[in-house]
Structure formats: structure tokens, C-alpha cells
Design a protein around this motif. Sequence first.
Motif, PDB file in Angstrom:
ATOM      1  N   PHE A 179       4.545  -6.039   3.009  1.00 30.49           N
ATOM      2  CA  PHE A 179       3.258  -5.673   2.408  1.00 30.49           C
ATOM      3  C   PHE A 179       2.101  -6.238   3.235  1.00 30.49           C
ATOM      4  CE2 PHE A 179      -0.129  -7.070  -0.562  1.00 30.49           C
ATOM      5  CZ  PHE A 179      -0.608  -5.816  -0.925  1.00 30.49           C
ATOM      6  N   ILE A 180       2.216  -7.522   3.631  1.00 31.59           N
ATOM      7  CA  ILE A 180       1.156  -8.139   4.439  1.00 31.59           C
ATOM      8  C   ILE A 180       1.031  -7.432   5.792  1.00 31.59           C
ATOM      9  CG2 ILE A 180       0.454 -10.268   5.604  1.00 31.59           C
ATOM     10  CD1 ILE A 180       1.781 -11.823   3.344  1.00 31.59           C
ATOM     11  N   THR A 181       2.162  -7.093   6.401  1.00 26.76           N
ATOM     12  CA  THR A 181       2.139  -6.385   7.678  1.00 26.76           C
ATOM     13  C   THR A 181       1.440  -5.037   7.549  1.00 26.76           C
ATOM     14  OG1 THR A 181       4.219  -7.439   8.320  1.00 26.76           O
ATOM     15  CG2 THR A 181       3.566  -5.469   9.536  1.00 26.76           C
ATOM     16  N   SER A 182       1.715  -4.326   6.463  1.00 30.84           N
ATOM     17  CA  SER A 182       1.086  -3.020   6.247  1.00 30.84           C
ATOM     18  C   SER A 182      -0.414  -3.156   6.067  1.00 30.84           C
ATOM     19  CB  SER A 182       1.702  -2.337   5.021  1.00 30.84           C
ATOM     20  OG  SER A 182       3.086  -2.119   5.197  1.00 30.84           O
ATOM     21  N   ILE A 183      -0.841  -4.184   5.320  1.00 32.61           N
ATOM     22  CA  ILE A 183      -2.273  -4.382   5.104  1.00 32.61           C
ATOM     23  C   ILE A 183      -2.983  -4.710   6.420  1.00 32.61           C
ATOM     24  CG2 ILE A 183      -3.994  -5.799   3.945  1.00 32.61           C
ATOM     25  CD1 ILE A 183      -2.480  -3.819   2.146  1.00 32.61           C
ATOM     26  N   CYS A 184      -2.366  -5.565   7.226  1.00 31.85           N
ATOM     27  CA  CYS A 184      -2.960  -5.900   8.534  1.00 31.85           C
ATOM     28  C   CYS A 184      -3.041  -4.665   9.425  1.00 31.85           C
ATOM     29  CB  CYS A 184      -2.136  -6.992   9.216  1.00 31.85           C
ATOM     30  SG  CYS A 184      -2.218  -8.599   8.404  1.00 31.85           S
ATOM     31  N   ALA A 185      -1.999  -3.842   9.398  1.00 30.43           N
ATOM     32  CA  ALA A 185      -2.000  -2.615  10.202  1.00 30.43           C
ATOM     33  C   ALA A 185      -3.087  -1.657   9.730  1.00 30.43           C
ATOM     34  CB  ALA A 185      -0.631  -1.946  10.122  1.00 30.43           C
ATOM     35  N   ILE A 186      -3.292  -1.581   8.417  1.00 34.78           N
ATOM     36  CA  ILE A 186      -4.328  -0.701   7.875  1.00 34.78           C
ATOM     37  C   ILE A 186      -5.710  -1.155   8.323  1.00 34.78           C
ATOM     38  CG2 ILE A 186      -5.488  -0.040   5.736  1.00 34.78           C
ATOM     39  CD1 ILE A 186      -2.720  -0.003   4.396  1.00 34.78           C
ATOM     40  N   LEU A 203      -0.561  -1.454  -2.445  1.00 31.66           N
ATOM     41  CA  LEU A 203      -0.390  -2.390  -3.555  1.00 31.66           C
ATOM     42  C   LEU A 203       0.463  -1.761  -4.664  1.00 31.66           C
ATOM     43  CD1 LEU A 203      -1.105  -5.131  -4.792  1.00 31.66           C
ATOM     44  CD2 LEU A 203      -3.139  -4.063  -5.785  1.00 31.66           C
ATOM     45  N   THR A 204       0.216  -0.479  -4.942  1.00 35.94           N
ATOM     46  CA  THR A 204       1.014   0.219  -5.945  1.00 35.94           C
ATOM     47  C   THR A 204       2.480   0.277  -5.534  1.00 35.94           C
ATOM     48  OG1 THR A 204      -0.900   1.583  -6.550  1.00 35.94           O
ATOM     49  CG2 THR A 204       1.279   2.380  -7.219  1.00 35.94           C
ATOM     50  N   GLY A 205       2.706   0.575  -4.246  1.00 39.07           N
ATOM     51  CA  GLY A 205       4.084   0.615  -3.754  1.00 39.07           C
ATOM     52  C   GLY A 205       4.752  -0.750  -3.771  1.00 39.07           C
ATOM     53  N   PHE A 206       3.964  -1.812  -3.559  1.00 35.63           N
ATOM     54  CA  PHE A 206       4.514  -3.167  -3.570  1.00 35.63           C
ATOM     55  C   PHE A 206       4.895  -3.607  -4.982  1.00 35.63           C
ATOM     56  CE2 PHE A 206       3.612  -7.784  -3.991  1.00 35.63           C
ATOM     57  CZ  PHE A 206       4.662  -8.259  -3.225  1.00 35.63           C
TER      58      PHE A 206
END
Length: 290
Positions: free
Chosen positions: A252-259, A44-47
Motif C-alpha cells: 500500500f505504501i509503495t503504491s501511494i509513493c508511486a502515485i 485505500l479502499t483496496g487496502f
Amino acid sequence: MPFDLRRLDIYRKVPKDLTQPTYTGAFISICCCVFMLFLFLSELTGFIATEIVNELYVDDPDKDSGGKIDVSLNISLPNLHCDLVGLDIQDEMGRHEVGHIDNSMKIALNNGQGCRFEGEFSINKVPGNFHVSTHSATAQPQNPDMTHLIHKLAFGEKLQVHTVQGAFNALGGANRLESNALASHDYILKIVPTVYEDLAGRQKFSYQYTVANKEYVAYSHTGRIIPAIWFRYDLSPITVKYTERRQPLYRFITSICAIIGGTFTVAGIIDSCIFTASEAWKKIQLGKLS
């Protein structure tokens, strides 16, 4: 017979009475949630943060400037009277201006014995020079003292961006107060066009520069040449461009899903291995007791 849509469910539910909670599983679940929260906040900070990307290319970025560059100069000469201080400009296009006074100001220092010159002017985008001297004075002094302190020398628009580190005022703070009073000073400038583009696509055009300098006492066949402070400049064909960018929402959404997916999968594997090993150890212990 009607088709049962539930057959398409790939996430089959296991009844709670067929599951077995464990302390190990609870500990892994807590660690899993904390770890996911940490990664989520990092993403989120990076986004939210703005990234500055720089690139180099060969071109004149500010074609609407009319071939001009704005210059801002602020210099103090503590041992030279304001009546003697002047700014001269010349370049390879034939410009030769002695005693430039437009948009300039002189402030007396040391009870009138010194002078602070502040000026804003424009130069052509061709090699040339501008110099602070006594050439425009009505009467030339015998021994003008050219010791000085440069407060500011900047080209183009001022960039109010703290994340961009550049040599926009490379000579700011240059102190030559302890130099030979009768010496001339040559500052050789290589000006680099710089463009800054924000997230909205607005561009600002500024210039960085590198500098080399020398100090000397010049003579001719008629004697010593009157000293001056020379700023000799040339333009680099390379343009530096800084662009503000922000991470796309889909990434960002892709990264969150991957996490989330990756953390749950790894945590499930770890929990399964620990549980299997624990059950095997219990069976071994029961075998020893029997």
C-alpha cells in the motif's frame, strides 16, 4: 575546514523570486491534486477491503471429523401422513439404518394429511445414499404420494459469507409437487469438500454439491415397487479452499509513493511542455510585430 552537510542535499531549493507562477500551472496543479486524491482513495479502499482467493487441491481437509459429514435436510411431503414418513441411511461401509429418528422432527401439514420432515444426521465419507420413504412404517400404504418440496439440503458447517457464491444448498427450493404421485425420485449428488479460512486463520469446513435427478416408476416381477425419494451421493477428491487476504502494508505504501511521484513527474512534464510552447509562441508573435 569542516565538511558542510548541505552538500549532500540532492533536493536543491530554488529561490521564489526565480520562479514564475502561471494560470496553466495552477490549473495543472489542481487537476494533479484531484487525481492523486482519487487514486489515493481507490488504493485505500483496496487496502481496507478483504480479498477472497480460491484454490483447488486433492486432500481430505477435515481429518478431525472422524470420517463423518453432517447433513441437514428439510423436506415437505404435502400428501403423505407423518406416521408413514421415515429416513433411511445406507452406504458402502455396511451401514443400513431404517427409520432414523435422532435429531429429527415431523410437522403435520394440511390438517394431518401431509408432513414436513426436518432432520440433522451424519453420513460416512464413502459412497452411499439416504432416502425418504415409507419403509419404516408398520404398515405399507398401497399408493404413497411422494410429491415433495425440498426446502434445504446442506452438508457440513454453514458459511455466513456473502462474498462466496457456491452450491451449498443446490436443492433448496426444488419443487416436485406436480410430479407423478407414484414415481420415485433419484437425486445424484457429487459432494465437493470446501474450506473457508478467515484472516485470523480460523477454518470452517463445508461442502458444496452438484446434482442430477430423474423421476421414474419402478417395477419388479412382483409388481410396482414402493416409491421413495433417493439422495445418492459420492465425494469428489478435489477440495475447494477460500482464503481471506488483505493487501500488505508495504505494498500500500509503495503504491501511494508511486502515485504521488508519478503524478508529479507527469504533471511537471506537461506543464513544462505547455510553458515552453507558450514562450515560443510569444517570441513568434513578437517577431511578426517587429
